[in-house]
Write an enzyme that holds these catalytic residues in place. Structure first.
Site, short mmCIF file in Angstrom:
data_model
loop_
_atom_site.label_atom_id
_atom_site.label_comp_id
_atom_site.label_asym_id
_atom_site.label_seq_id
_atom_site.Cartn_x
_atom_site.Cartn_y
_atom_site.Cartn_z
CE LYS A 269 -4.27 -2.26 2.60
NZ LYS A 269 -4.91 -2.58 3.60
CE1 TYR B 97 -9.24 -4.53 0.58
CE2 TYR B 97 -8.60 -2.48 -0.58
CZ TYR B 97 -8.10 -3.79 0.13
OH TYR B 97 -6.98 -3.63 1.06
NE ARG C 269 -4.55 -13.17 5.88
CZ ARG C 269 -5.42 -12.22 5.71
NH1 ARG C 269 -5.75 -11.25 4.50
NH2 ARG C 269 -6.20 -11.88 6.50
CB THR D 109 -7.03 -6.92 10.03
OG1 THR D 109 -7.20 -7.71 9.45
CG2 THR D 109 -7.21 -5.60 9.40
NE ARG E 298 -1.47 -5.32 7.71
CZ ARG E 298 -2.41 -6.80 7.16
NH1 ARG E 298 -3.47 -7.48 7.66
NH2 ARG E 298 -3.00 -6.32 6.01
CG ASN F 140 -3.04 -2.57 7.00
OD1 ASN F 140 -2.71 -2.41 5.55
ND2 ASN F 140 -4.39 -3.04 7.23
CG HIS G 109 -4.30 -7.37 -0.17
ND1 HIS G 109 -6.32 -7.05 0.66
CD2 HIS G 109 -4.66 -7.88 -0.81
CE1 HIS G 109 -6.15 -8.20 -0.07
NE2 HIS G 109 -5.51 -9.10 -1.14
CD GLU H 266 -7.47 -10.41 -3.11
OE1 GLU H 266 -8.10 -9.92 -2.58
OE2 GLU H 266 -6.69 -10.53 -3.06
N1 UDP Z 1 -9.36 -1.59 7.39
C1 UDP Z 1 -9.82 -0.53 8.55
N2 UDP Z 1 -10.72 -0.61 9.58
C2 UDP Z 1 -10.75 -1.62 9.87
C3 UDP Z 1 -11.15 -3.09 8.89
C4 UDP Z 1 -10.47 -3.11 7.70
O1 UDP Z 1 -8.57 0.64 7.64
O2 UDP Z 1 -12.33 -1.86 11.04
C5 UDP Z 1 -8.76 -1.92 6.48
C6 UDP Z 1 -7.41 -1.72 6.36
O3 UDP Z 1 -6.30 -1.77 5.68
C7 UDP Z 1 -7.72 -3.76 6.28
C8 UDP Z 1 -8.40 -3.21 4.77
O4 UDP Z 1 -9.05 -2.54 5.35
O5 UDP Z 1 -6.28 -4.05 5.38
C9 UDP Z 1 -9.07 -4.65 4.02
O6 UDP Z 1 -9.90 -5.53 5.76
P1 UDP Z 1 -9.24 -7.21 5.53
O7 UDP Z 1 -10.53 -7.03 6.76
O8 UDP Z 1 -9.52 -7.76 5.07
O9 UDP Z 1 -7.64 -6.93 6.61
P2 UDP Z 1 -6.99 -7.82 6.03
O10 UDP Z 1 -6.96 -8.93 5.43
O11 UDP Z 1 -6.59 -6.80 5.24
O12 UDP Z 1 -5.83 -8.24 7.53
MG MG Z 2 -8.59 -8.81 3.45
#
Ligand code: UDP
Ligand code: MG
Length: 194
Positions: free
Chosen positions: A9, A49, A114, A120, A131, A151, A154, A165
């Site tokens: 990002k 997304y 992951r 997250t 992260r 964070n 992705h 994706e």
């Molecule tokens: N995100 C956020 N606030 C939240 C949840 C998600 O800003 O409460 C953003 C964050 O950048 C995250 C992205 O949305 O990486 C996608 O969310 P997801 O739950 O898919 O998390 P990830 O798979 O990236 O861990």
């Molecule tokens: Mg996700």
């Protein structure tokens, strides 16, 4: 072999962490099969997304659980309100500067990446994860500033997510096939016998 999609990002690119993060994927033994620096269009981020019920419930539940644990009121009515707001902010964030898109290939590449990426919320990500080691943002800070969590990265959450994706960012011709030393050392049953 399983493939997964990773985006670095704008915070990762602008903090000069591209090499550090790609290095972690190379060192664990994954093969880089596609890579580009891209200024994403609205349409690309919007497709990436997908605003599904499942995704909205996921972001809502993860964030609300953190607020509940701290005894704080969660400032959004439901998963649709929160999910839509998060997606809106994410689209603007990912369009704000170049991002790095890549496809990594290897045994169980989706869960492996992951694991390396971490949770997250950076403040809750385990030490040793990308992260956890390289960022410190929280739900409280990001929601307090009405912006997405910074964070860095992705990574596809499931094989189905990766299949959705990868074509958003790469054509078939941009996915490369080549020999990597790990094709022998990690995966060839006859490696040390021949
Ligand atoms: N995100 C956020 N606030 C939240 C949840 C998600 O800003 O409460 C953003 C964050 O950048 C995250 C992205 O949305 O990486 C996608 O969310 P997801 O739950 O898919 O998390 P990830 O798979 O990236 O861990
Ligand atoms: Mg996700």
């Amino acid at each position: 072999m399983e493939q997964t999609l990773v985006l670095l990002k704008p915070d990762a690119v602008q903090r000069g962490l591209i090499g550090e993060i790609i290095g972690r994927f190379e060192k664990v033994g994954l093969k880089l099969v596609a890579l580009k620096l891209v200024r994403a269009s609205h349409e690309e981020v919007d497709r990436h997304y997908a605003l599904t019920e499942e995704w909205m419930l996921g972001v809502y539940t993860k964030a609300k659980t953190k607020y509940d644990a701290r005894g704080e009121a969660f400032p959004f009515a439901d998963h649709v309100a929160y999910g839509s707001e998060i997606k809106r902010g994410l689209v603007e964030f990912l369009k704000s500067a170049p991002i790095v898109a890549m496809v990594l290939e290897g045994e169980q590449a989706v869960p492996l990446v992951r694991k390396l990426v971490g949770a997250t919320e950076p403040a809750s990500s385990a030490p040793g994860t990308i992260r956890g080691d390289l960022s410190l943002d929280t739900y409280a800070l990001s929601n307090g500033q009405s912006r997405p969590i910074r964070n860095l990265i992705h990574a596809s959450g499931t094989v189905d997510e990766a299949k959705h994706e990868i074509p958003v960012w790469f054509t078939d011709k941009e996915l490369h096939t080549y020999e990597h030393v790990n094709d022998r050392v990690q995966y060839d049953a006859k490696w040390f016998l021949s």
